[in-house]
Motif scaffolding. Sequence first.
Motif, PDB file in Angstrom:
ATOM      1  N   LEU A  91      35.448  -8.947 -22.693  1.00  0.00           N
ATOM      2  CA  LEU A  91      34.950  -7.642 -23.147  1.00  0.00           C
ATOM      3  C   LEU A  91      35.951  -6.534 -22.841  1.00  0.00           C
ATOM      4  CD1 LEU A  91      32.447  -6.184 -24.348  1.00  0.00           C
ATOM      5  CD2 LEU A  91      31.668  -5.850 -22.007  1.00  0.00           C
ATOM      6  N   ILE A  92      36.335  -5.777 -23.852  1.00  0.00           N
ATOM      7  CA  ILE A  92      37.247  -4.647 -23.635  1.00  0.00           C
ATOM      8  C   ILE A  92      36.440  -3.350 -23.516  1.00  0.00           C
ATOM      9  CG2 ILE A  92      39.235  -3.364 -24.484  1.00  0.00           C
ATOM     10  CD1 ILE A  92      40.051  -5.777 -26.125  1.00  0.00           C
ATOM     11  N   TYR A  93      35.622  -3.064 -24.542  1.00  0.00           N
ATOM     12  CA  TYR A  93      34.747  -1.887 -24.487  1.00  0.00           C
ATOM     13  C   TYR A  93      33.340  -2.287 -24.906  1.00  0.00           C
ATOM     14  CZ  TYR A  93      38.914   1.048 -24.099  1.00  0.00           C
ATOM     15  OH  TYR A  93      40.082   1.617 -23.687  1.00  0.00           O
ATOM     16  N   GLY A  94      32.347  -1.564 -24.339  1.00  0.00           N
ATOM     17  CA  GLY A  94      30.959  -1.845 -24.665  1.00  0.00           C
ATOM     18  C   GLY A  94      30.285  -2.512 -23.487  1.00  0.00           C
ATOM     19  N   HIS A  95      28.992  -2.814 -23.657  1.00  0.00           N
ATOM     20  CA  HIS A  95      28.316  -3.546 -22.580  1.00  0.00           C
ATOM     21  C   HIS A  95      27.177  -4.392 -23.138  1.00  0.00           C
ATOM     22  CE1 HIS A  95      24.599  -1.125 -22.406  1.00  0.00           C
ATOM     23  NE2 HIS A  95      25.374  -0.160 -22.820  1.00  0.00           N
ATOM     24  N   PHE A  96      26.718  -5.324 -22.331  1.00  0.00           N
ATOM     25  CA  PHE A  96      25.635  -6.196 -22.759  1.00  0.00           C
ATOM     26  C   PHE A  96      24.295  -5.516 -22.467  1.00  0.00           C
ATOM     27  CE2 PHE A  96      29.221  -8.969 -22.004  1.00  0.00           C
ATOM     28  CZ  PHE A  96      29.184  -9.817 -23.096  1.00  0.00           C
ATOM     29  N   ARG A  97      23.443  -5.443 -23.471  1.00  0.00           N
ATOM     30  CA  ARG A  97      22.135  -4.809 -23.272  1.00  0.00           C
ATOM     31  C   ARG A  97      21.248  -5.667 -22.383  1.00  0.00           C
ATOM     32  NH1 ARG A  97      21.414  -3.288 -29.622  1.00  0.00           N
ATOM     33  NH2 ARG A  97      22.323  -1.209 -29.540  1.00  0.00           N
ATOM     34  N   LYS A  98      20.235  -5.010 -21.821  1.00  0.00           N
ATOM     35  CA  LYS A  98      19.346  -5.744 -20.911  1.00  0.00           C
ATOM     36  C   LYS A  98      18.396  -6.675 -21.661  1.00  0.00           C
ATOM     37  CE  LYS A  98      19.280  -2.946 -16.769  1.00  0.00           C
ATOM     38  NZ  LYS A  98      20.079  -1.719 -17.014  1.00  0.00           N
ATOM     39  N   THR A  99      18.084  -6.313 -22.895  1.00  0.00           N
ATOM     40  CA  THR A  99      17.182  -7.172 -23.664  1.00  0.00           C
ATOM     41  C   THR A  99      17.882  -7.671 -24.921  1.00  0.00           C
ATOM     42  OG1 THR A  99      16.350  -5.210 -24.732  1.00  0.00           O
ATOM     43  CG2 THR A  99      15.048  -6.075 -22.889  1.00  0.00           C
ATOM     44  N   LYS A 100      17.341  -8.746 -25.458  1.00  0.00           N
ATOM     45  CA  LYS A 100      17.915  -9.317 -26.667  1.00  0.00           C
ATOM     46  C   LYS A 100      17.740  -8.376 -27.842  1.00  0.00           C
ATOM     47  CE  LYS A 100      18.032 -14.297 -26.629  1.00  0.00           C
ATOM     48  NZ  LYS A 100      17.326 -15.540 -26.903  1.00  0.00           N
ATOM     49  N   SER A 101      18.776  -8.232 -28.652  1.00  0.00           N
ATOM     50  CA  SER A 101      18.648  -7.457 -29.873  1.00  0.00           C
ATOM     51  C   SER A 101      18.200  -8.402 -30.992  1.00  0.00           C
ATOM     52  CB  SER A 101      19.988  -6.831 -30.229  1.00  0.00           C
ATOM     53  OG  SER A 101      20.493  -6.119 -29.119  1.00  0.00           O
ATOM     54  N   PHE A 102      18.058  -7.854 -32.199  1.00  0.00           N
ATOM     55  CA  PHE A 102      17.611  -8.713 -33.295  1.00  0.00           C
ATOM     56  C   PHE A 102      18.788  -9.431 -33.957  1.00  0.00           C
ATOM     57  CE2 PHE A 102      16.543  -9.530 -37.733  1.00  0.00           C
ATOM     58  CZ  PHE A 102      15.369 -10.262 -37.565  1.00  0.00           C
ATOM     59  N   LEU A 103      19.855  -8.674 -34.209  1.00  0.00           N
ATOM     60  CA  LEU A 103      20.958  -9.246 -34.983  1.00  0.00           C
ATOM     61  C   LEU A 103      22.317  -8.924 -34.374  1.00  0.00           C
ATOM     62  CD1 LEU A 103      21.782 -10.677 -37.705  1.00  0.00           C
ATOM     63  CD2 LEU A 103      21.998  -8.386 -38.673  1.00  0.00           C
ATOM     64  N   THR A 104      23.129  -9.944 -34.175  1.00  0.00           N
ATOM     65  CA  THR A 104      24.528  -9.730 -33.818  1.00  0.00           C
ATOM     66  C   THR A 104      25.371  -9.890 -35.074  1.00  0.00           C
ATOM     67  OG1 THR A 104      24.181 -10.662 -31.626  1.00  0.00           O
ATOM     68  CG2 THR A 104      26.456 -10.487 -32.366  1.00  0.00           C
ATOM     69  N   ILE A 105      26.226  -8.910 -35.317  1.00  0.00           N
ATOM     70  CA  ILE A 105      27.138  -8.993 -36.456  1.00  0.00           C
ATOM     71  C   ILE A 105      28.526  -9.284 -35.904  1.00  0.00           C
ATOM     72  CG2 ILE A 105      28.140  -7.736 -38.402  1.00  0.00           C
ATOM     73  CD1 ILE A 105      25.631  -6.010 -38.485  1.00  0.00           C
ATOM     74  N   GLY A 106      29.027 -10.468 -36.123  1.00  0.00           N
ATOM     75  CA  GLY A 106      30.341 -10.859 -35.603  1.00  0.00           C
ATOM     76  C   GLY A 106      31.432 -10.549 -36.615  1.00  0.00           C
ATOM     77  N   LYS A 164      29.904   6.758 -28.348  1.00  0.00           N
ATOM     78  CA  LYS A 164      28.450   6.681 -28.155  1.00  0.00           C
ATOM     79  C   LYS A 164      27.910   5.295 -28.533  1.00  0.00           C
ATOM     80  CE  LYS A 164      27.072   8.649 -32.586  1.00  0.00           C
ATOM     81  NZ  LYS A 164      26.166   9.503 -33.320  1.00  0.00           N
ATOM     82  N   TYR A 165      28.574   4.638 -29.473  1.00  0.00           N
ATOM     83  CA  TYR A 165      28.088   3.315 -29.866  1.00  0.00           C
ATOM     84  C   TYR A 165      28.446   2.252 -28.831  1.00  0.00           C
ATOM     85  CZ  TYR A 165      27.301   5.526 -34.377  1.00  0.00           C
ATOM     86  OH  TYR A 165      26.866   6.353 -35.367  1.00  0.00           O
ATOM     87  N   PHE A 166      29.564   2.471 -28.157  1.00  0.00           N
ATOM     88  CA  PHE A 166      29.894   1.545 -27.056  1.00  0.00           C
ATOM     89  C   PHE A 166      28.905   1.761 -25.910  1.00  0.00           C
ATOM     90  CE2 PHE A 166      34.062   1.721 -29.194  1.00  0.00           C
ATOM     91  CZ  PHE A 166      34.277   0.368 -29.347  1.00  0.00           C
ATOM     92  N   ASP A 167      28.584   3.049 -25.657  1.00  0.00           N
ATOM     93  CA  ASP A 167      27.663   3.363 -24.567  1.00  0.00           C
ATOM     94  C   ASP A 167      26.278   2.774 -24.793  1.00  0.00           C
ATOM     95  OD1 ASP A 167      29.721   4.705 -23.413  1.00  0.00           O
ATOM     96  OD2 ASP A 167      29.024   6.720 -23.952  1.00  0.00           O
ATOM     97  N   SER A 168      25.839   2.745 -26.063  1.00  0.00           N
ATOM     98  CA  SER A 168      24.485   2.257 -26.330  1.00  0.00           C
ATOM     99  C   SER A 168      24.443   0.733 -26.464  1.00  0.00           C
ATOM    100  CB  SER A 168      23.945   2.896 -27.611  1.00  0.00           C
ATOM    101  OG  SER A 168      24.651   2.379 -28.717  1.00  0.00           O
ATOM    102  N   GLY A 169      25.574   0.095 -26.376  1.00  0.00           N
ATOM    103  CA  GLY A 169      25.583  -1.371 -26.501  1.00  0.00           C
ATOM    104  C   GLY A 169      25.554  -1.830 -27.946  1.00  0.00           C
TER     105      GLY A 169
END
Length: 339
Positions: A91-106, A164-169
Motif C-alpha cells: 500500500l502506498i496511499y489510502g487505507h483499509f476500511r473497518k468494514t467490507k465494502s460492496f465493490l472493489t474496482i481493480g 479526500k478519497y484516500f482518506d475515506s478509503g
Amino acid sequence: MKCSKRKYCHICGETLIKGAIIFLMLQITVIFTYLYLTVNSTKVFKDGNYYKLFQNVPLSNETKIECLGEAKTQSDTAVGFQLKVNRDAALIYGHFRKTKSFLTIGIPTMQRPGISYLEKTLESLIMFTSDQERLEIVIALYMADGNQTWVNYTANDLQKKYQKYFDSGFLHIFHYHEQTFPDFNSLSRTFNDATERVTWRSKQNIDYAYMFMYSQNISEYYIQLEDDIQAIPNYFNKIKSFISTTNKKRVKWFCLDFCSLGFVGKLVRNDELLVLAKFLLMFYNDQPGDNLLGYLKHIKTQFKDIRHKPSLFQHVGVISSLRGKRQFLQKWYIEKEIF
Ligand SMILES: *[C@@H]1O[C@H](CO)[C@@H](O)[C@H](O)[C@H]1NC(C)=O
Ligand SMILES: *[C@@H]1O[C@H](CO)[C@@H](O)[C@H](O)[C@H]1NC(C)=O
Ligand SMILES: *[C@@H]1O[C@H](CO)[C@@H](O)[C@H](O)[C@H]1NC(C)=O
Ligand SMILES: *[C@@H]1O[C@H](CO)[C@@H](O)[C@H](O)[C@H]1NC(C)=O
C-alpha cells in the motif's frame, strides 16, 4: 422357419457376447486411465507447489492487515508460480476500511509511451458515483510498473489531487516489490507469440493474481478494469441491480460480464478471488489471462456468458503498454446515444 429363427438367435447371442466383451474392455481401460491419472496427479501435488500457495492471515481487526513472508521466485516455471503479497508494504496511499465494502474496482496501470489515460479513467469512475455510493466502493489502483521514479511521481500526483478519497478509503494505490516476479527469461513461447509478447502477458497474469490477492476481503465483489476505459453514468447502480437480478434467478454464476473486451469488466465474488489468483499463477506462462478466466468459468460449471447489455465500460486506449502494440481497433462498445 424354425431353422432361420434359431440362426437369428445364434447371431443375436454372438452379438451379445461380443458386446459384453467390448463393454468389459472399455471398463478396464477406464479403470486403468483413472488409476494412471490419480497416481500422476498425486505426484504433481506432491512435487508441485500448488498447495503451498500463499494464504494471507485473516483480517483480524480489519484495519491492520499483515501478511506472511516475501516474494519468492521459483526456477521451475512449469508448475506455476508462488506469489506472496505483503499488503502493508504494498500500500502506498489510502487505507483499509473497518468494514467490507460492496465493490472493489481493480485497475492495473503502467507507464505508456508518451500518453496516459489513467486520470480520465479515474475521473469517469468518480464523476458517475455519488458520495453515498463511494462509501460502498473501493478503487484499488495497482502500479504494475517497475520504474520506481514513475511510480513515485504518479502516486504523489494522485495523492495531491484525490487526498479526500484516500482518506475515506475509497481509493488505494498499491505496488509490487522487487522479487515479485519469476525469471521471465526462462519462459516458454506458446501460441507462437513473440518473446516480448509472451513476457508481457505472463507478467500480466501475475499482476492480476497479485491484485486479486491484495483485494481479498476488501469487498463482497470484485471487478477488473483497465487504466484506459470510460465508465457510463450510473454504472454502479447498474452493476448492483444486475447482481441482484442474477442472484434472484438462482442462476449458478462464477463471473458476470460488464464489458465484452478481454478481462475488462469481469466481476467475481470475493470468495473466488484466491481461486482465480491460483489458477492464473498455475498457467501464467501458457495462456493469456482472459482465456484462463474462460476455462475456469467452465470448471466452475458456468457454461454461458452472463453479460450486461450494454457494456458499462468503453475502451479508449490506442497506445498499449506493450511497446509497439498499437490497438488499432479502438472499440466503441457503448451505444452512442448515452453520450
Ligand atoms: C478473508 O475472510 C475469511 C473469512 O472471514 C478468512 O477466512 C480469510 O482468511 C480472510 N482472508 C484474508 C486474506 O484476509
Ligand atoms: C488491531 O490489531 C493490532 C495488531 O494486531 C493490535 O495492536 C490492535 O490492538 C488491534 N486493535 C483492536 C481494536 O483490536
Ligand atoms: C520513492 O519514494 C520513496 C518514499 O517516498 C523513496 O524512499 C524512494 O527513494 C523514492 N524512489 C525514487 C526512485 O524516487
Ligand atoms: C522512469 O520514469 C521516468 C519518469 O517517467 C523517466 O524519465 C525515466 O526515463 C524512466 N526510466 C526508465 C529506465 O525507463
